[in-house]
Scaffold this motif. Structure first.
Motif, PDB file in Angstrom:
ATOM      1  N   ILE A 169       9.888  19.048 -12.819  1.00  0.00           N
ATOM      2  CA  ILE A 169       8.975  19.993 -12.168  1.00  0.00           C
ATOM      3  C   ILE A 169       7.855  20.377 -13.133  1.00  0.00           C
ATOM      4  N   LEU A 170       8.259  20.582 -14.401  1.00  0.00           N
ATOM      5  CA  LEU A 170       7.282  20.916 -15.441  1.00  0.00           C
ATOM      6  C   LEU A 170       6.190  19.848 -15.533  1.00  0.00           C
ATOM      7  N   ALA A 171       6.608  18.594 -15.405  1.00  0.00           N
ATOM      8  CA  ALA A 171       5.648  17.495 -15.507  1.00  0.00           C
ATOM      9  C   ALA A 171       4.639  17.541 -14.362  1.00  0.00           C
ATOM     10  N   VAL A 172       5.097  17.947 -13.181  1.00  0.00           N
ATOM     11  CA  VAL A 172       4.188  18.065 -12.032  1.00  0.00           C
ATOM     12  C   VAL A 172       3.244  19.250 -12.235  1.00  0.00           C
ATOM     13  N   VAL A 173       3.816  20.391 -12.620  1.00  0.00           N
ATOM     14  CA  VAL A 173       3.026  21.611 -12.806  1.00  0.00           C
ATOM     15  C   VAL A 173       1.933  21.406 -13.866  1.00  0.00           C
ATOM     16  N   ALA A 174       2.290  20.677 -14.931  1.00  0.00           N
ATOM     17  CA  ALA A 174       1.340  20.496 -16.041  1.00  0.00           C
ATOM     18  C   ALA A 174       0.045  19.825 -15.591  1.00  0.00           C
ATOM     19  N   GLY A 175       0.119  19.053 -14.501  1.00  0.00           N
ATOM     20  CA  GLY A 175      -1.068  18.374 -13.997  1.00  0.00           C
ATOM     21  C   GLY A 175      -2.089  19.320 -13.364  1.00  0.00           C
ATOM     22  N   ALA A 225      -0.011  26.408  -2.491  1.00  0.00           N
ATOM     23  CA  ALA A 225       0.176  25.351  -1.483  1.00  0.00           C
ATOM     24  C   ALA A 225       0.004  23.962  -2.103  1.00  0.00           C
ATOM     25  N   ASP A 226      -0.978  23.826  -2.987  1.00  0.00           N
ATOM     26  CA  ASP A 226      -1.199  22.536  -3.657  1.00  0.00           C
ATOM     27  C   ASP A 226       0.001  22.145  -4.525  1.00  0.00           C
ATOM     28  N   LEU A 227       0.556  23.125  -5.221  1.00  0.00           N
ATOM     29  CA  LEU A 227       1.722  22.857  -6.073  1.00  0.00           C
ATOM     30  C   LEU A 227       2.915  22.431  -5.216  1.00  0.00           C
ATOM     31  N   GLU A 228       3.129  23.133  -4.124  1.00  0.00           N
ATOM     32  CA  GLU A 228       4.257  22.803  -3.246  1.00  0.00           C
ATOM     33  C   GLU A 228       4.125  21.376  -2.718  1.00  0.00           C
ATOM     34  N   LYS A 229       2.903  21.001  -2.388  1.00  0.00           N
ATOM     35  CA  LYS A 229       2.650  19.665  -1.876  1.00  0.00           C
ATOM     36  C   LYS A 229       2.897  18.595  -2.952  1.00  0.00           C
ATOM     37  N   VAL A 279       4.853  18.827  -5.628  1.00  0.00           N
ATOM     38  CA  VAL A 279       6.286  18.717  -5.918  1.00  0.00           C
ATOM     39  C   VAL A 279       6.962  17.892  -4.824  1.00  0.00           C
ATOM     40  N   ARG A 280       6.602  18.173  -3.589  1.00  0.00           N
ATOM     41  CA  ARG A 280       7.188  17.441  -2.459  1.00  0.00           C
ATOM     42  C   ARG A 280       6.908  15.942  -2.599  1.00  0.00           C
ATOM     43  N   SER A 281       5.652  15.620  -2.969  1.00  0.00           N
ATOM     44  CA  SER A 281       5.298  14.207  -3.005  1.00  0.00           C
ATOM     45  C   SER A 281       5.898  13.503  -4.228  1.00  0.00           C
ATOM     46  N   THR A 337      10.176  14.712  -3.801  1.00  0.00           N
ATOM     47  CA  THR A 337      10.722  14.548  -2.441  1.00  0.00           C
ATOM     48  C   THR A 337      11.461  15.766  -1.876  1.00  0.00           C
ATOM     49  N   PHE A 338      11.441  16.924  -2.547  1.00  0.00           N
ATOM     50  CA  PHE A 338      12.058  18.087  -1.888  1.00  0.00           C
ATOM     51  C   PHE A 338      11.020  19.192  -1.688  1.00  0.00           C
ATOM     52  N   ARG A 339      11.305  20.059  -0.723  1.00  0.00           N
ATOM     53  CA  ARG A 339      10.402  21.175  -0.470  1.00  0.00           C
ATOM     54  C   ARG A 339      10.690  22.311  -1.446  1.00  0.00           C
ATOM     55  N   CYS A 340       9.650  22.993  -1.892  1.00  0.00           N
ATOM     56  CA  CYS A 340       9.843  24.130  -2.773  1.00  0.00           C
ATOM     57  C   CYS A 340       8.973  25.288  -2.298  1.00  0.00           C
ATOM     58  N   ARG A 341       9.268  26.470  -2.809  1.00  0.00           N
ATOM     59  CA  ARG A 341       8.451  27.637  -2.514  1.00  0.00           C
ATOM     60  C   ARG A 341       7.948  28.173  -3.853  1.00  0.00           C
ATOM     61  N   VAL A 342       6.642  28.076  -4.075  1.00  0.00           N
ATOM     62  CA  VAL A 342       6.069  28.461  -5.372  1.00  0.00           C
ATOM     63  C   VAL A 342       5.647  29.914  -5.358  1.00  0.00           C
ATOM     64  N   GLU A 343       6.090  30.643  -6.371  1.00  0.00           N
ATOM     65  CA  GLU A 343       5.571  31.997  -6.576  1.00  0.00           C
ATOM     66  C   GLU A 343       4.730  31.987  -7.846  1.00  0.00           C
TER      67      GLU A 343
END
Ligand SMILES: [Zn+2]
Length: 438
Positions: A353-359, A401-405, A407-409, A412-418
């Protein structure tokens, strides 16, 4: 192989005999040390005599016949006969250095060392940091404290390599920045969280460090995640690689060379490593591409030796050739077993997840954590994730919303970002837990 720009002609391998030996030589060296260690354990330890009663004489090649040792076993041994435990294998007066454990998974405990153990840790640590590219002509600022934790042992290692040492301690960004501007160091030892924090501050001020050439990260995963590493490099202009240790085994046990194809094992002759299947715990071959959990055995530790210790790190053995000449295996951390959770039958590590967020920099700071129930490893989507953002950006609904998308892509799972503003994210910026258990 040296770091980019380092023209020094010294051999770039500290302990050529051990670090370039083949598998058969490594096994022979390990066997000889283990025979002495086995006798030591049987003669001096109630803990191991009881644990291994009935096993007969066990050779190194048959190590998998012995039971594993976990953190809870060591804790129980200490509690039974404090302060050093039934697993202490030398008279108390031979213990000459004592570190404490952080107690993140329970009450703090102790790690006892004899002079020989201190030297063993220094030997392994020196191979590790020398592998990272730190040579005697470097000036090294360490943000690792001198104690109470084992990372303090790094100061002995830097002295052995012969570097100039600029001691600091955790979390003091102002002094790091002062030293950076004054040009008193060219190498920084830090956690990746703190390196990211420094990079964000430098980025905000539009400042480029002049003399900083090399950042070695340790203490948590991050330095091996491309998005994290690239960000720190692009802001600081420094070369980033990583090291790793395990408190109960050796504070620095794996070091990444400038070829940057994963961390080399540095414990040859002193620590024996096995790889086991994370689920069945059956032995696996340490070969390129293998994914498993590392198990550690001390071959020479006197005071607090451990046998078949489950370190909790899931790793992948790296393929290819790093080009540095070392024959020791290389690995990358996939994640901590404790941090792993399961979404609809799929294992997930927060570092992914960290790797996705870092982008998403600079809209985020780079820190993030999963929030989950401590008693349940399974998480129902949407998975709650807290992501740190710069002050004033916590209400950016589009970013969430962009982060959730993303992570999903990617996962492959749905998340709820705060989104959480940096002044409210909490925890010192020095080291960030990847999971917040509720
Ligand atoms: Zn290498």
């Amino acid at each position: 192989m040296n770091l980019p720009g380092d023209a020094c002609e010294r051999d770039s391998i500290w302990d050529r005999e051990v670090e370039t030996e083949d598998r058969a030589q490594a096994l022979a060296r390990g066997e000889a040390a283990w025979e002495r260690q086995w006798a030591h354990l049987m003669e001096h330890s109630d803990f191991y005599r009881n644990k291994f009663s009935g096993a007969g004489h066990v050779r190194l090649a048959d190590l998998s016949r012995l039971p594993f040792t976990g953190k809870a076993d060591l804790k129980a041994a200490i509690d039974e006969r404090p302060p050093f435990g039934t697993n202490l294998c030398v008279p108390e007066e031979r213990v000459k250095r004592v570190y404490q454990t952080s107690g993140t998974s329970g009450a703090p405990s102790v790690l006892a060392l004899t002079p020989s153990d201190i030297e063993m840790w220094t030997t392994i640590g020196t191979r590790t940091y020398y592998t990272s590219g730190i040579h005697d002509h470097n000036s090294v600022l360490s943000t690792f404290g001198a104690g109470p934790f084992v990372a303090g042992h790094t100061y002995f290692v830097l002295a052995r390599i012969g570097t100039r040492v600029v001691p600091l301690g955790p979390g003091d960004a102002d002094r790091v920045l002062f030293g950076m501007r004054a040009g008193i160091f060219d190498t920084l030892l830090t956690t990746p969280s703190f390196a990211q924090y420094l990079a964000n501050r430098l980025d905000k001020d539009g400042e480029k460090p002049r003399t900083l050439k090399h950042i070695v990260t340790g203490g948590e995963p991050g330095g091996g995640i491309p998005a994290v590493r690239d960000h720190i490099e692009s802001v600081t202009g420094a070369f980033v690689n990583e090291v790793m240790g395990i408190g109960d085994i050796a504070p620095s046990l794996f070091g990444e060379c400038p070829g940057r194809e994963g961390m080399h094992f540095s414990g040859g002759g002193h620590v024996w490593v096995e790889l086991v299947d994370p689920d069945s715990r059956e032995p696996m071959a340490i070969e390129p591409g293998a994914v498993g959990e590392l198990v550690y055995t001390h071959l020479t530790r006197e005071a607090h030796p451990v046998v078949r210790f489950l370190g909790g790190d899931l790793i992948e053995v790296q393929r290819g050739d790093c080009g540095c000449g070392r024959t020791t295996f290389r690995m990358r951390i996939i994640g901590r077993r404790d941090d792993m959770f399961i979404v609809r039958g799929v294992n997930v590590y927060p570092s992914a997840i960290l790797a996705v967020v870092a982008g998403f920099r600079p809209r985020v700071t780079g820190r993030a954590r999963v929030v989950r129930d401590a008693s349940n490893v399974s998480v129902e989507p949407p998975v709650p994730i807290e992501v740190e953002v710069p002050s004033g950006h916590a209400a950016d609904g589009q970013l969430a919303a962009d982060l959730e998308k993303a992570v999903r892509s990617a996962l492959t799972f749905r998340c709820r970002v705060e989104l959480i503003s940096e002044e409210n994210f909490g925890e010192a910026s020095y080291k960030t837990r990847l999971t917040r258990k509720t």
